[in-house]
Write an enzyme that holds these catalytic residues in place. Structure first.
Site: not given
Ligand SMILES: O=C(NCCc1nnc(-c2ccc3[nH]cnc3c2)[nH]1)c1cc(-c2ccc(F)cc2)cc(O)c1O
Ligand SMILES: [Mg+2]
Length: 214
Positions: A141, A144, A169-170, A199
């Site tokens: 999650d 992406k 997810d997603n 969500e």
């Molecule tokens: O970007 C997302 N999630 C990612 C956050 C994150 N939290 N931690 C990290 C990490 C963790 C270790 C990592 N190691 C390397 N990169 C890393 C990134 N990334 C995300 C975005 C949406 C979304 C949908 C529609 C929209 F209009 C705008 C947004 C919906 C979702 O359910 C998501 O999960």
């Molecule tokens: Mg997500």
């Protein structure tokens, strides 16, 4: 100074949820995100699908990539058997600081190890650092465009065994086309799509469950 959305989400948990009650923490976050401010938690609809897969797998070792505020961390950890461990990777220190407090409010800090840093750096170090050989369940999650490279990295590091379950997810919104193509076409995976919604919205999204065949 202005508060951030994760800070306001944590305040909603501290105001509306009961300490030590994971279900009340999940409910408080869903209420906040549905009625006050949208946030990128897996949410209640996809969360129920995730719950059913976690209960079916009954994992002893879980890896979560992308903690954010800890919503799915709490959902998953609340379903784990007593001896189970969940390792969750978060890249953003501000998200990590909020997630630690959300996980503690739910009373699940003894089951959860939150690691700050990049998945690319940490995945090769997990076995030596945490004494874990393979994961029974992985929840993807995070960013992406990291799903596919990190899945290949987990394979290379021997973190997956025959029967390990990946839940992503997603896969529709924002979308992970290269990952989907890989797990659906590779002979090493048996994949299944669970259609749902992004969500707290009416947009389509879904979870992809992929069993590693070894
Ligand atoms: O970007 C997302 N999630 C990612 C956050 C994150 N939290 N931690 C990290 C990490 C963790 C270790 C990592 N190691 C390397 N990169 C890393 C990134 N990334 C995300 C975005 C949406 C979304 C949908 C529609 C929209 F209009 C705008 C947004 C919906 C979702 O359910 C998501 O999960
Ligand atoms: Mg997500």
């Amino acid at each position: 100074t202005q508060s951030t959305r994760p800070q306001r989400l944590l305040s909603a948990v501290q105001k509306n949820a009961t300490r030590g009650n994971p279900r009340s923490v999940v409910r408080a976050i869903d209420e906040f995100c549905r009625h006050k401010e949208w946030a990128m938690n897996v949410g209640d609809e996809k969360g129920c699908i995730l719950d059913s897969i976690v209960s079916e797998v009954n994992p002893v070792t879980v890896l979560e990539l992308g903690t954010y505020c800890g919503y799915s961390t709490v959902r998953i950890a609340s379903l784990l058997p007593p001896n189970a461990k969940l390792i969750t990777l978060e890249f953003n220190p501000d998200f990590a600081a909020i997630a630690r407090q959300v996980i503690a409010w739910a009373g699940l800090q003894d089951k959860v190890q939150l690691v700050e840093g990049s998945s690319g750096d940490w995945i090769p170090k997990i076995q030596e650092q945490f004494g874990i050989n393979t994961f029974d369940l992985v929840f993807l999650d995070h960013w992406k465009d990291r799903y596919l490279p990190d899945t290949k990295l987990m394979e290379k590091c021997g973190l997956l065994r025959k029967g390990s379950v990946l839940v992503a997810d997603n896969v529709i919104c924002p979308g992970t086309p290269d990952y989907l193509e890989y797990v659906r076409s590779s002979p090493c995976y048996k994949s299944q799509y669970f259609i749902s919604h992004l969500e707290y919205t009416k947009a389509e999204d879904g979870l992809e469950k992929s069993v590693f065949l070894g």
